[in-house]
Design an enzyme around this catalytic site. Structure first.
Site, PDB file in Angstrom:
ATOM      1  N   ASP A  66       0.795  -1.307   0.119  1.00  0.00           N
ATOM      2  CA  ASP A  66      -0.370  -0.542   0.223  1.00  0.00           C
ATOM      3  C   ASP A  66       1.232   1.065  -0.249  1.00  0.00           C
ATOM      4  O   ASP A  66       2.295   1.072  -0.180  1.00  0.00           O
ATOM      5  CB  ASP A  66      -0.858  -0.165   1.322  1.00  0.00           C
ATOM      6  CG  ASP A  66      -1.585  -0.843   1.282  1.00  0.00           C
ATOM      7  OD1 ASP A  66      -2.093  -1.294   0.226  1.00  0.00           O
ATOM      8  OD2 ASP A  66      -2.313  -0.999   2.262  1.00  0.00           O
ATOM      9  N   ASP A  72       3.904  10.057  11.812  1.00  0.00           N
ATOM     10  CA  ASP A  72       3.024   8.917  12.787  1.00  0.00           C
ATOM     11  C   ASP A  72       2.206   8.565  12.985  1.00  0.00           C
ATOM     12  O   ASP A  72       2.515   7.685  13.921  1.00  0.00           O
ATOM     13  CB  ASP A  72       2.505  11.249  13.376  1.00  0.00           C
ATOM     14  CG  ASP A  72       1.924  11.585  11.605  1.00  0.00           C
ATOM     15  OD1 ASP A  72       1.579  10.668  10.762  1.00  0.00           O
ATOM     16  OD2 ASP A  72       1.091  11.972  11.732  1.00  0.00           O
ATOM     17  N   GLU A  95      -1.894   9.285  21.674  1.00  0.00           N
ATOM     18  CA  GLU A  95      -2.709  10.575  20.901  1.00  0.00           C
ATOM     19  C   GLU A  95      -3.316  10.090  19.753  1.00  0.00           C
ATOM     20  O   GLU A  95      -4.060  11.436  19.488  1.00  0.00           O
ATOM     21  CB  GLU A  95      -1.413  11.679  20.936  1.00  0.00           C
ATOM     22  CG  GLU A  95      -1.631  13.078  20.953  1.00  0.00           C
ATOM     23  CD  GLU A  95      -0.280  13.830  20.877  1.00  0.00           C
ATOM     24  OE1 GLU A  95       0.457  13.880  21.506  1.00  0.00           O
ATOM     25  OE2 GLU A  95      -1.190  14.209  19.885  1.00  0.00           O
ATOM     26  N   GLU A  96      -2.738   9.932  18.824  1.00  0.00           N
ATOM     27  CA  GLU A  96      -3.180   9.262  17.904  1.00  0.00           C
ATOM     28  C   GLU A  96      -4.507   8.947  17.144  1.00  0.00           C
ATOM     29  O   GLU A  96      -5.527   8.470  16.041  1.00  0.00           O
ATOM     30  CB  GLU A  96      -2.269   8.655  16.460  1.00  0.00           C
ATOM     31  CG  GLU A  96      -0.832   9.334  16.574  1.00  0.00           C
ATOM     32  CD  GLU A  96      -1.057  10.488  15.434  1.00  0.00           C
ATOM     33  OE1 GLU A  96      -1.587  10.949  14.694  1.00  0.00           O
ATOM     34  OE2 GLU A  96      -0.204  11.513  15.509  1.00  0.00           O
ATOM     35  N   ASP A 117       2.670   9.550  23.503  1.00  0.00           N
ATOM     36  CA  ASP A 117       2.484  10.262  21.827  1.00  0.00           C
ATOM     37  C   ASP A 117       3.383   9.875  21.253  1.00  0.00           C
ATOM     38  O   ASP A 117       5.005   9.209  21.328  1.00  0.00           O
ATOM     39  CB  ASP A 117       3.225  12.028  22.103  1.00  0.00           C
ATOM     40  CG  ASP A 117       3.114  12.629  21.867  1.00  0.00           C
ATOM     41  OD1 ASP A 117       2.407  11.822  20.250  1.00  0.00           O
ATOM     42  OD2 ASP A 117       2.852  13.548  21.272  1.00  0.00           O
ATOM     43  N   LEU A 119       4.304  10.239  18.055  1.00  0.00           N
ATOM     44  CA  LEU A 119       5.744  11.329  17.466  1.00  0.00           C
ATOM     45  C   LEU A 119       5.451  12.726  17.356  1.00  0.00           C
ATOM     46  O   LEU A 119       4.351  13.449  16.531  1.00  0.00           O
ATOM     47  CB  LEU A 119       6.232  10.935  15.843  1.00  0.00           C
ATOM     48  CG  LEU A 119       6.632  11.261  14.962  1.00  0.00           C
ATOM     49  CD1 LEU A 119       8.194   9.923  15.742  1.00  0.00           C
ATOM     50  CD2 LEU A 119       6.693  11.349  13.372  1.00  0.00           C
ATOM     51  N   ASP A 120       5.464  13.064  18.792  1.00  0.00           N
ATOM     52  CA  ASP A 120       5.812  14.725  18.830  1.00  0.00           C
ATOM     53  C   ASP A 120       6.662  15.033  18.287  1.00  0.00           C
ATOM     54  O   ASP A 120       7.804  14.682  18.025  1.00  0.00           O
ATOM     55  CB  ASP A 120       6.003  14.774  20.259  1.00  0.00           C
ATOM     56  CG  ASP A 120       5.844  15.930  21.069  1.00  0.00           C
ATOM     57  OD1 ASP A 120       4.455  16.674  21.596  1.00  0.00           O
ATOM     58  OD2 ASP A 120       7.046  16.192  21.948  1.00  0.00           O
ATOM     59  N   GLU A 281       1.685  14.115  26.898  1.00  0.00           N
ATOM     60  CA  GLU A 281       2.563  15.173  27.287  1.00  0.00           C
ATOM     61  C   GLU A 281       3.125  15.730  28.651  1.00  0.00           C
ATOM     62  O   GLU A 281       4.193  15.619  28.702  1.00  0.00           O
ATOM     63  CB  GLU A 281       1.989  16.199  26.380  1.00  0.00           C
ATOM     64  CG  GLU A 281       1.692  15.265  24.568  1.00  0.00           C
ATOM     65  CD  GLU A 281       1.113  16.392  23.690  1.00  0.00           C
ATOM     66  OE1 GLU A 281       0.665  17.402  24.096  1.00  0.00           O
ATOM     67  OE2 GLU A 281       1.713  16.198  22.141  1.00  0.00           O
TER      68      GLU A 281
END
Ligand code: AHM
Ligand code: MG
Length: 336
Positions: A66, A72, A95-96, A117, A119-120, A281
């Site tokens: 794909d 992220d 967070e996602e 989180d 990928l901050d 965070e």
């Protein structure tokens, strides 16, 4: 004589720490091991971010053929998959994702709760600027079976461990289990995190402030006066302070941990609760900073005292050197 530090890997350090707890089952140690694998997998992709257009999908984890996942999303899935089958975790939240993340039915559910989180600082990806992964670990409050939302909504002072991985000029794994804060730098040639920063302490007072000052006009008066104060000249208090702002919380908080000063994301007219999320965070960073002898605040009291009521709730946040955060709180409360 060679320094012994050179040979202290994250894995060894975690194992040695476990020996200090005679009743330890090894579950927690296993969880941190899984996490260090996740960190290396995310680092591997992050370090190739600029090559995507050249390499196309060739070197990407894209078994189905794909389109390549955004970094992220990749980090989110990688951390989840590194943690889901070890039998240590009963529920996760990221967070996602809007809702809590259950462990697949065919894997054992453990006693820990894992919030992250993945990928901050993702708005910095295309500019090749520091990114990070942040995590918080709690013990479950539900008795058995799948973990629940209640397991995830615990106040920060109940964290068993917290930390972050910073993908910067070098990659570091920084964490605390409530016994100081320790930092490990990745040696990419051997794929190991090596102890480089033992027992990190935040300076009592710094000389740097870190916040998005573009929001100045929307801040309340206390916040404006505080920043005005930092810009005045007074040699006895090291003013004016320097402004440093990356826009990746992990990077800004890491610098604050090492150099001191204050990092803040206050509320403003548009966003009264600020931008940053309590569970993913602010709580983990507050635990780290307090463990290193610094101070965290939501403007009134420690971040760690806030009872979360929603997974993605925001909170104003102030972190850093004890003296600097205290002065900020005085301005915010109108006492200065
Ligand atoms: P993200 O987790 O979606 O990347 O957003 C959080 C980031 C923090 O790392 C950083 O402190 C903040 O957003 C920067 O926000 P702003 O651009 O408003 O200064
Ligand atoms: Mg973030």
């Amino acid at each position: 004589m060679t320094s012994t530090k050179k040979f202290m890997t994250l894995e060894r350090f975690i194992n040695e720490q476990e020996q200090l707890h005679p009743n330890a089952t090894g579950e927690f140690t296993g969880l941190l091991h899984d996490l260090s694998l996740a960190a290396k997998l995310v680092w591997r992709e992050v370090s190739k971010a600029g090559l995507v257009n050249i390499l196309g999908t060739t070197h990407r984890l894209n078994v189905s053929g794909d389109v390549v996942k955004k970094l992220d999303e990749f980090a989110d899935e990688t951390v989840y998959r590194a943690m889901d089958h070890g039998g240590h975790v009963c529920v996760m939240a990221s967070e996602e994702n809007e809702d809590i993340l259950h462990i697949p039915d065919h894997y054992k559910a453990g006693k820990y709760v894992f919030l992250f989180d993945p990928l901050d600082g993702s708005s910095n990806i295309d500019a090749n600027i520091t990114l990070g992964t942040i995590f918080a670990i709690y013990e479950r409050v539900s008795k058995e079976g799948k973990g629940t939302l209640e397991d995830c909504l615990q106040p920060g002072y109940k964290q068993l461990a917290a930390g972050y991985i910073i993908y910067g000029t070098s990659t570091m794994f920084v964490y605390t289990t409530g016994r100081g804060v320790h930092g490990f730098t990745l040696d990419p040639s051997v794929g190991e995190f090596l102890l480089s920063h033992e027992n990190i302490r935040v300076p009592k007072k710094g000389k740097i402030y870190s916040m998005n000052e573009g929001n100045y006009r929307n801040w309340d008066d206390g916040m404006k006066y505080f920043v005005d104060y930092l810009k005045e000249t007074d040699k006895t208090t090291n003013r004016p302070y320097s402004l440093r702002y990356i826009g990746t919380m992990v990077g800004d908080a890491h610098r604050t941990l090492l150099y001191g000063g204050i990092f803040a994301y206050p509320g403003d007219k548009n966003n009264p609760e600020g931008k940053l999320r309590l569970c993913y965070e602010c709580n983990p960073m507050a635990f780290i900073i307090e463990q290193a002898g610094g101070r965290s605040s939501n403007g009134k009291h420690s971040i760690l005292q806030v009872q979360p009521t929603a997974l993605h709730q925001h909170t104003p946040v102030f972190l850093g050197s004890e003296e600097d955060v205290l002065i900020c709180e005085e301005f915010l409360s109108g006492n200065r």
